[in-house]
Design a protein around this motif. Structure first.
Motif, PDB file in Angstrom:
ATOM      1  N   GLU A  34       3.110   5.372   5.782  1.00  0.00           N
ATOM      2  CA  GLU A  34       3.635   4.147   5.190  1.00  0.00           C
ATOM      3  C   GLU A  34       3.705   4.291   3.681  1.00  0.00           C
ATOM      4  O   GLU A  34       2.763   4.801   3.054  1.00  0.00           O
ATOM      5  N   ARG A  35       4.817   3.848   3.098  1.00  0.00           N
ATOM      6  CA  ARG A  35       5.012   3.976   1.653  1.00  0.00           C
ATOM      7  C   ARG A  35       5.417   2.635   1.059  1.00  0.00           C
ATOM      8  O   ARG A  35       6.066   1.826   1.709  1.00  0.00           O
ATOM      9  N   SER A  36       5.070   2.428  -0.189  1.00  0.00           N
ATOM     10  CA  SER A  36       5.485   1.218  -0.891  1.00  0.00           C
ATOM     11  C   SER A  36       6.376   1.534  -2.088  1.00  0.00           C
ATOM     12  O   SER A  36       6.787   0.633  -2.809  1.00  0.00           O
ATOM     13  N   ASP A  37       6.688   2.809  -2.303  1.00  0.00           N
ATOM     14  CA  ASP A  37       7.464   3.235  -3.472  1.00  0.00           C
ATOM     15  C   ASP A  37       8.891   3.651  -3.098  1.00  0.00           C
ATOM     16  O   ASP A  37       9.438   4.610  -3.630  1.00  0.00           O
ATOM     17  N   ILE A  38       9.513   2.901  -2.209  1.00  0.00           N
ATOM     18  CA  ILE A  38      10.844   3.255  -1.710  1.00  0.00           C
ATOM     19  C   ILE A  38      11.885   3.352  -2.826  1.00  0.00           C
ATOM     20  O   ILE A  38      12.688   4.293  -2.823  1.00  0.00           O
ATOM     21  N   GLU A  63      20.077  -0.522   1.573  1.00  0.00           N
ATOM     22  CA  GLU A  63      19.270  -0.198   0.396  1.00  0.00           C
ATOM     23  C   GLU A  63      19.641   1.177  -0.164  1.00  0.00           C
ATOM     24  O   GLU A  63      19.737   1.348  -1.384  1.00  0.00           O
TER      25      GLU A  63
END
Length: 142
Positions: A34-38, A63
């Motif tokens: 899981e990443r939050s820096d897309i 996006e």
């Protein structure tokens, strides 16, 4: 690298974590979790690929288009709503790894095509999915 479905206990089609970890150890899969820096990831990307068998309207494709990336995806409902083959990306048949590889290689080998498709993807995302386009579509309904 082999494609990887979303991992996790909440996804009934997910591969078991043990199988994923084995594939990572063998070098078959790169799994970032899981990443939050897309936005940062998209900014560093060259091409965006979504090899889906079935899809609704893909927010991820929109996006990536908004980030100005050329798109490669499967000719499935939802994906083909975002990508127009040869205009803002490339469509390939679902479950056709060979065609997917050819499309990716085509973009990696052709910087001018990448740039043209990426610019068109960005313009299309702004026109169809930007706030002005959404407001215009809403007003047209009324």
């Amino acid at each position: 690298m082999r494609p990887c479905r979303r991992a996790g206990p909440g996804n009934p089609t997910a591969i078991p974590i043990e199988e994923l970890e084995t594939a990572v150890r063998q070098g078959d899969v790169e799994w970032w979790g899981e990443r939050s820096d897309i936005p940062e990831i998209l900014a560093r990307a060259t091409v965006y690929v979504l090899a889906s068998y079935r899809e609704g309207l893909s927010k991820a494709l929109i996006e990536a288009a908004a980030a100005g990336l050329p798109l490669v995806t499967t000719d499935t409902t939802g994906c083909r709503d975002v990508v127009r083959d040869g205009e803002n990306g490339l469509l390939v048949p679902p479950r056709d790894a060979g065609a997917l590889a050819v499309a990716i290689a085509r973009l990696l080998d052709d910087p001018e095509l990448r740039e043209r498709l990426g610019k068109a993807a960005r313009a299309d995302a702004e026109a169809r999915y930007g706030i002005d386009g959404i407001i215009a579509a809403q007003l047209a309904l009324y």
